[in-house]
Design an enzyme around this catalytic site. Sequence first.
Site, short mmCIF file in Angstrom:
data_model
loop_
_atom_site.label_atom_id
_atom_site.label_comp_id
_atom_site.label_asym_id
_atom_site.label_seq_id
_atom_site.Cartn_x
_atom_site.Cartn_y
_atom_site.Cartn_z
N ASP A 2 0.81 -1.22 0.00
CA ASP A 2 0.00 0.00 0.00
C ASP A 2 0.84 1.26 0.00
O ASP A 2 1.88 1.35 0.65
CB ASP A 2 -0.92 0.02 1.22
CG ASP A 2 -1.79 1.26 1.22
OD1 ASP A 2 -2.62 1.39 0.30
OD2 ASP A 2 -1.61 2.13 2.09
N HIS A 33 -3.57 -1.82 -3.39
CA HIS A 33 -3.74 -0.39 -3.64
C HIS A 33 -3.70 -0.28 -5.17
O HIS A 33 -2.64 -0.32 -5.77
CB HIS A 33 -2.57 0.37 -2.99
CG HIS A 33 -2.41 1.79 -3.41
ND1 HIS A 33 -2.31 2.82 -2.50
CD2 HIS A 33 -2.30 2.38 -4.62
CE1 HIS A 33 -2.16 3.98 -3.13
NE2 HIS A 33 -2.14 3.73 -4.43
N HIS A 47 -9.43 0.83 -0.52
CA HIS A 47 -9.77 2.22 -0.87
C HIS A 47 -10.17 2.41 -2.35
O HIS A 47 -9.64 3.26 -3.04
CB HIS A 47 -8.72 3.24 -0.42
CG HIS A 47 -7.29 3.03 -0.89
ND1 HIS A 47 -6.94 2.70 -2.16
CD2 HIS A 47 -6.13 3.20 -0.21
CE1 HIS A 47 -5.63 2.64 -2.25
NE2 HIS A 47 -5.11 2.94 -1.09
N ASP A 81 -8.11 4.01 6.02
CA ASP A 81 -6.85 4.52 5.45
C ASP A 81 -6.34 5.70 6.29
O ASP A 81 -5.89 6.72 5.77
CB ASP A 81 -7.00 4.93 3.98
CG ASP A 81 -5.65 5.11 3.29
OD1 ASP A 81 -4.60 4.92 3.95
OD2 ASP A 81 -5.64 5.45 2.09
N HIS A 115 -0.09 12.60 9.11
CA HIS A 115 1.10 13.32 8.63
C HIS A 115 1.29 14.56 9.49
O HIS A 115 0.30 15.19 9.89
CB HIS A 115 0.95 13.75 7.17
CG HIS A 115 0.99 12.61 6.20
ND1 HIS A 115 2.14 11.89 5.95
CD2 HIS A 115 0.04 12.07 5.41
CE1 HIS A 115 1.88 10.95 5.05
NE2 HIS A 115 0.60 11.03 4.71
O1 DOR Z 1 -3.31 8.86 0.92
C1 DOR Z 1 -2.60 7.90 1.18
N1 DOR Z 1 -1.76 7.92 2.22
N2 DOR Z 1 -2.68 6.81 0.41
C2 DOR Z 1 -1.82 5.79 0.56
O2 DOR Z 1 -1.92 4.84 -0.18
C3 DOR Z 1 -0.75 5.86 1.56
C4 DOR Z 1 -1.12 6.75 2.66
C5 DOR Z 1 0.04 7.10 3.57
O3 DOR Z 1 0.77 6.19 3.98
O4 DOR Z 1 0.19 8.26 3.91
#
Ligand code: DOR
Length: 451
Positions: A162, A189, A242, A334, A338
Amino acid sequence: MSDERFGRLTDAPVTLLLAGVRVIDPNDGSDSIRDLAVLDGFLADPAALPPGAQRLDGTGLVAAPGFCDLHTHLREPGADGAETIASGARAAARGGFTTVCAMPNTDPPLDTPARLAWVLERGRQAACRVRVIGAVTTGRQGKTLADLVEMADAGAVGFSDDGAAVPSHDLARAAFSCLTGLDRPLIEHAEDALLATASVMRAGPTATRLGLTGWVPDAELSVVERDIALAVETGARLHLTHLSTAAGLEAVRRARARGLPVTCDVTPHHMALTDEWVAGSRQFAWEASGDDAQDVARAFDGSCRVNPPLPSREDALALLAGLADGTVDAIATDHAPHPPERKLVPFEEAAPGMIGLETALSTGLAAVEAERLDLATLIGALSIRPAEIIGESRSLAPGQLADLVVFDPLARRRVEAAVLASASANTPLLGVELPGVVRLTVAEGRVTYRS
Ligand code: DOR
């Protein structure tokens, strides 16, 4: 961190009575108002509780099997500023989840039994069960197959690279062949990296208006079709995570009509939010009229950057309809934390992903209020159906270890960064008022969250 709202799987089992609660159990379709008793962690006959046992008034509340998230980024090892196993599990408990499946795109990636064991060990003390998904390829590099059999023995409940799809047909075939007979899904994914190159949001009129490079739905469909063909060829299980396009969903619908071992999930954001959120809209897919006044100050908000990107309104509504008609098995968050420095940057440079554990139920309840979904289907898609995919079961029958969530479906709250249990706050839902507040989560007979 000590916060008395939260408990852990290592706490003492609970004894309590939930009086007059609406119990919805998708296992047998039952929906009734009754007393629910937990004695030393096990569901029990209310008459068996000792006098003076803790009693909670369940009036107006719903009790359901504990939620299971098939797709959670816990960020440990490697990025514990964004989330830790402990903080992610608390966010899960606050959202009503009793299980999360940790995605392997950590640093280093979860591609060996020892790395899986490290996460599982830390998860034992957490506020929910932590399961692990192993990487399909070594280092998630998309070049050589990791040792899937050894990782399955070490506890992997599925396999995924993913963040990216398994890149080549040959490698994907090797992975599926290895999984034949293992009863663990390849959790894909679905995104063709070449078709998606440089794209930052969904292709369409909004991307054109904003001058951003658009992601074409074929990027998803081509991998969905490749993998369905490989699942047919090998007999291995495929789980598409997703899903974000009506075309991808249609391919799954056709595969299931043929009885193929294909399951799928959608995220709350792909069924409720739309690409117009990148332009500043904050209306749900079912609300948008097409001419809603968009707040220019909110346009290009990095928290709306996610991969796959937020869908067109038509596709969001198709995904929601797929959930309502049972084609979509599960809602998976998901949850992708961050830190601000990766989000408060120009939209094209923002890291993709948004958190979701603490808003998944509420987003679903907003769809229920809009009569796009019924409550029992929502609960099933958050609890027993994802649990089945990883071989867990849930039951509200007496004698079972208590694993449940109790929530107020009508209470409303504004999503606020200050009260999130997650270590990150990257969600465009900040400031949005949503229905539904979790009052109690019990995992493995222990109270893991109470408000
Ligand atoms: O938006 C996403 N964030 N999609 C992903 O497939 C990975 C994920 C991430 O790890 O931040």
